[in-house]
Design a protein around this motif. Structure first.
Motif, PDB file in Angstrom:
ATOM      1  N   ARG A 288     -37.740   8.694 -18.771  1.00  9.65           N
ATOM      2  CA  ARG A 288     -36.463   8.129 -19.229  1.00  9.65           C
ATOM      3  C   ARG A 288     -36.599   7.625 -20.666  1.00  9.65           C
ATOM      4  N   GLU A 289     -37.787   7.090 -21.000  1.00 10.96           N
ATOM      5  CA  GLU A 289     -37.995   6.570 -22.355  1.00 10.96           C
ATOM      6  C   GLU A 289     -37.888   7.707 -23.378  1.00 10.96           C
ATOM      7  N   GLU A 290     -38.444   8.858 -23.025  1.00  7.59           N
ATOM      8  CA  GLU A 290     -38.357  10.002 -23.961  1.00  7.59           C
ATOM      9  C   GLU A 290     -36.907  10.455 -24.138  1.00  7.59           C
ATOM     10  N   TYR A 291     -36.154  10.361 -23.065  1.00  9.74           N
ATOM     11  CA  TYR A 291     -34.729  10.711 -23.164  1.00  9.74           C
ATOM     12  C   TYR A 291     -34.017   9.747 -24.118  1.00  9.74           C
ATOM     13  N   PHE A 292     -34.275   8.443 -23.944  1.00  9.67           N
ATOM     14  CA  PHE A 292     -33.657   7.444 -24.844  1.00  9.67           C
ATOM     15  C   PHE A 292     -34.023   7.731 -26.304  1.00  9.67           C
ATOM     16  N   GLU A 293     -35.279   8.129 -26.504  1.00 10.64           N
ATOM     17  CA  GLU A 293     -35.749   8.408 -27.870  1.00 10.64           C
ATOM     18  C   GLU A 293     -34.958   9.564 -28.494  1.00 10.64           C
ATOM     19  N   ILE A 294     -34.721  10.607 -27.706  1.00 12.50           N
ATOM     20  CA  ILE A 294     -33.948  11.757 -28.210  1.00 12.50           C
ATOM     21  C   ILE A 294     -32.548  11.297 -28.604  1.00 12.50           C
ATOM     22  N   VAL A 295     -31.938  10.485 -27.713  1.00 14.15           N
ATOM     23  CA  VAL A 295     -30.572  10.020 -27.978  1.00 14.15           C
ATOM     24  C   VAL A 295     -30.552   9.165 -29.247  1.00 14.15           C
ATOM     25  N   ASP A 296     -31.544   8.285 -29.409  1.00 12.90           N
ATOM     26  CA  ASP A 296     -31.601   7.446 -30.625  1.00 12.90           C
ATOM     27  C   ASP A 296     -31.692   8.310 -31.876  1.00 12.90           C
ATOM     28  N   LYS A 297     -32.541   9.332 -31.811  1.00 10.15           N
ATOM     29  CA  LYS A 297     -32.706  10.195 -32.989  1.00 10.15           C
ATOM     30  C   LYS A 297     -31.412  10.939 -33.305  1.00 10.15           C
ATOM     31  N   LEU A 298     -30.758  11.411 -32.257  1.00  7.01           N
ATOM     32  CA  LEU A 298     -29.486  12.126 -32.469  1.00  7.01           C
ATOM     33  C   LEU A 298     -28.473  11.203 -33.127  1.00  7.01           C
ATOM     34  N   LEU A 299     -28.399   9.962 -32.616  1.00  4.62           N
ATOM     35  CA  LEU A 299     -27.416   9.020 -33.168  1.00  4.62           C
ATOM     36  C   LEU A 299     -27.775   8.610 -34.598  1.00  4.62           C
ATOM     37  N   SER A 300     -29.066   8.661 -34.918  1.00  4.29           N
ATOM     38  CA  SER A 300     -29.427   8.281 -36.288  1.00  4.29           C
ATOM     39  C   SER A 300     -29.008   9.370 -37.280  1.00  4.29           C
ATOM     40  N   VAL A 301     -28.988  10.636 -36.855  1.00  2.00           N
ATOM     41  CA  VAL A 301     -28.530  11.678 -37.800  1.00  2.00           C
ATOM     42  C   VAL A 301     -27.022  11.918 -37.699  1.00  2.00           C
ATOM     43  N   ARG A 302     -26.438  11.575 -36.553  1.00  2.00           N
ATOM     44  CA  ARG A 302     -24.997  11.824 -36.344  1.00  2.00           C
ATOM     45  C   ARG A 302     -24.438  10.662 -35.509  1.00  2.00           C
ATOM     46  N   PRO A 303     -24.053   9.573 -36.177  1.00  2.00           N
ATOM     47  CA  PRO A 303     -23.697   8.349 -35.432  1.00  2.00           C
ATOM     48  C   PRO A 303     -22.532   8.511 -34.449  1.00  2.00           C
ATOM     49  N   ASP A 304     -21.659   9.492 -34.667  1.00  2.00           N
ATOM     50  CA  ASP A 304     -20.528   9.632 -33.734  1.00  2.00           C
ATOM     51  C   ASP A 304     -20.825  10.624 -32.607  1.00  2.00           C
ATOM     52  N   MET A 305     -22.084  11.002 -32.440  1.00  2.00           N
ATOM     53  CA  MET A 305     -22.451  11.975 -31.406  1.00  2.00           C
ATOM     54  C   MET A 305     -22.021  11.496 -30.013  1.00  2.00           C
ATOM     55  N   ALA A 306     -21.298  12.346 -29.274  1.00  2.00           N
ATOM     56  CA  ALA A 306     -20.931  12.018 -27.886  1.00  2.00           C
ATOM     57  C   ALA A 306     -21.886  12.751 -26.959  1.00  2.00           C
ATOM     58  N   LEU A 307     -22.258  12.084 -25.872  1.00  2.00           N
ATOM     59  CA  LEU A 307     -23.258  12.679 -24.968  1.00  2.00           C
ATOM     60  C   LEU A 307     -22.705  12.859 -23.568  1.00  2.00           C
ATOM     61  N   SER A 308     -23.178  13.928 -22.955  1.00  2.00           N
ATOM     62  CA  SER A 308     -22.789  14.212 -21.578  1.00  2.00           C
ATOM     63  C   SER A 308     -24.062  14.562 -20.815  1.00  2.00           C
ATOM     64  N   SER A 309     -24.003  14.471 -19.489  1.00  2.00           N
ATOM     65  CA  SER A 309     -25.226  14.733 -18.729  1.00  2.00           C
ATOM     66  C   SER A 309     -24.904  15.240 -17.320  1.00  2.00           C
ATOM     67  N   ASP A 310     -25.942  15.698 -16.631  1.00  2.00           N
ATOM     68  CA  ASP A 310     -25.854  16.018 -15.200  1.00  2.00           C
ATOM     69  C   ASP A 310     -26.759  15.041 -14.451  1.00  2.00           C
ATOM     70  N   PHE A 311     -26.305  14.643 -13.273  1.00  2.00           N
ATOM     71  CA  PHE A 311     -27.106  13.772 -12.410  1.00  2.00           C
ATOM     72  C   PHE A 311     -27.154  14.341 -11.002  1.00  2.00           C
ATOM     73  N   ILE A 312     -28.305  14.171 -10.366  1.00  2.00           N
ATOM     74  CA  ILE A 312     -28.427  14.503  -8.943  1.00  2.00           C
ATOM     75  C   ILE A 312     -28.777  13.207  -8.217  1.00  2.00           C
ATOM     76  N   VAL A 313     -28.021  12.876  -7.167  1.00  2.00           N
ATOM     77  CA  VAL A 313     -28.393  11.703  -6.351  1.00  2.00           C
ATOM     78  C   VAL A 313     -28.935  12.189  -5.008  1.00  2.00           C
ATOM     79  N   GLY A 314     -29.841  11.387  -4.444  1.00  2.00           N
ATOM     80  CA  GLY A 314     -30.366  11.707  -3.119  1.00  2.00           C
ATOM     81  C   GLY A 314     -31.426  12.786  -3.141  1.00  2.00           C
TER      82      GLY A 314
END
Ligand code: 5AD
Ligand code: SF4
Length: 445
Positions: free
Chosen positions: A288-314
């Protein structure tokens, strides 16, 4: 030539939508025209998806409907020819002829280019023809260069298959090994679509950011390189890509989000779970930390970046604590939209043989997750009210005088206006109100 009628029913992802369009383009030189009414069809293709829940049951029930049409009103020479395409075709193979002997043809996702030949053989009284080869290049080399019915926002498949083997997923088995189309072949396809009116191109692949196609000198080009190459086409206005794996979000790709004017500030980046334990069990190869890092880097080059994801529960082994970690990720990232699913055991995948989480627990977790996701989506949309957004207009709305387009962040935007003036154009819209899944706006000038 008398026109024959073709009905294609498509399940699943954008890749299947693309494949269905290509199957149509393959059949149309052979005299086939699309019909919206299955009862009228001479040829029905069921393009199937195997990713979740009872895919094969759904397919057999759909096939049963076509059998009934054939039994009811058709003489032998008027019977619908029935083809099964897509990932269930690949996974079930010959089994389909055993359970549904009235099916004539089965083709896999990498071999549907042979459909015209197989259908011609059916008309010469052969039956039960099956083609499940995995020679991906052969398919793309044999697909027609012409596209019919080009949309303002069009899709181009650039990469197929997957080598990641996430423990829940059938794709590596049904779509085969990762394969990237050559750069120039993609360029020609994009140029053709743009010349026929497309303004936005979404580059498609099960693992699109693992793209590594060759250019005409034999050099390997990554997805950022492909985007740089395509954005030189002057009348191509917008570029998107989907679906990405976090471990292939390299610097080059992150940086191009800051550099390219045509690459839209929206990224679908599935994380699947917020728990490091579950990510490991899923074989996702990141934390999860590596994921946060990617998102931080994306936002640092493109502050208005919108993010979407897939989740599996269970997923097998997921405890309440693991699920809380997932909710925590959603709260921290503030996604603009997300897809979420109950884990569905897929035969042949490693997680399917593990001890399973009860259905009611999965359902309860899904409700909690979807509530949180919806809250965030609505917030994201509400934050757009009062802003000016450039909207690419794609189609008429449900109501008279309404036209619908997409914002850079992939939100649907409705305005009142004249479709002949708006369709195919990018126009600044002032956003006046927000719903959960769409925005309303007005054209100011
Ligand atoms: N069960 C539930 N969801 C799944 N997905 C893939 N396989 C499964 C499965 N067995 C979801 C993942 C993936 C999306 C396309 O479908 O979230 O990103
Ligand atoms: Fe499936 Fe994982 Fe490959 Fe995505 S990366 S297609 S989820 S195996």
């Amino acid at each position: 030539m008398a026109k024959k009628k073709l009905f294609i029913k498509t399940y699943g992802c954008q890749m299947n939508v693309y494949d269905s369009q290509r199957m149509h383009d393959l059949m149309s030189p052979h005299g086939y025209q699309t019909t919206d009414n299955m009862e009228d069809a001479d040829l029905v293709i069921i393009n199937t998806c195997h990713i979740r829940e009872k895919a094969s049951e759904k397919m057999y029930s759909e096939l049963g409907k076509i059998k009934k049409i054939n039994d009811r009103q058709r003489s032998d020479e008027k019977k619908i020819v029935l083809a099964v395409a897509g990932c269930v075709g690949q996974a079930e193979g010959e089994e389909i002829f055993k359970r549904a002997p009235y099916v004539n043809v089965v083709v896999g996702p990498q071999s549907y280019h042979s459909l015209p030949e197989l259908i011609a053989k059916i008309h010469r009284n052969e039956n039960h023809l099956i083609e499940l080869d995995f020679v991906e290049e052969a398919k793309f080399d044999k697909l027609p260069e012409e596209f019919s019915n080009v949309k303002t926002s069009s899709f181009v498949s650039v990469q197929e298959g997957c080598d990641k083997f996430c423990a829940f997923c059938v794709v590596p088995y049904t779509r085969g090994a990762e394969f990237s189309r050559p750069l120039e072949q993609i360029y020609r396809e994009v140029l053709h679509l743009v010349q026929k009116g497309a303004k936005e191109i979404t580059l498609l692949g099960q693992n699109v950011n693992a793209y590594h196609g060759r250019d005409s000198h034999g050099n390997i080009i990554n997805l950022a390189g492909l985007i740089r190459f395509l954005e030189k086409i002057p009348t191509l206005e917008r570029i998107r890509y989907v679906t990405s794996h976090p471990i292939d979000m390299n610097y080059d790709l992150i940086n191009i989000h800051g550099e390219s004017k045509k690459l839209m500030p929206f990224l679908h980046l599935p994380i699947q779970s917020g728990s490091n334990k579950i990510l490991k069990a899923m074989n996702r190869k990141h934390t999860r930390e590596e994921y946060f890092e990617i998102v931080d880097k994306l936002l640092s080059v493109r502050p208005d970046m919108a993010l979407s994801s897939d989740f599996i529960v269970g997923f097998p082994g997921e405890t309440d604590r693991d699920f809380e970690d997932t909710i925590d990720v959603v709260k921290k990232i503030k996604f603009s939209q997300c897809y979420s699913f109950k884990y569905s055991p897929r035969p042949g995948t490693p997680a399917a043989v593990k001890a399973q989480i009860p259905e009611d627990v999965k359902a309860a977790r899904l409700r909690v997750l979807q509530d949180e996701i919806q809250k965030q989506q609505f917030n994201f949309n509400k934050n757009c009210v009062g802003k000016m957004l450039p909207v690419l207009f794609e189609k008429d709305g449900k109501f008279d005088g309404q036209v619908v387009g997409k914002s850079p962040y992939l939100q649907s935007v409705h305005v009142k206006g004249a479709s002949e003036k708006l369709l195919g154009k990018i126009i600044d819209v002032r956003i006046i109100s927000a719903l959960l899944t769409s925005l309303s706006g007005e054209i100011v000038s």
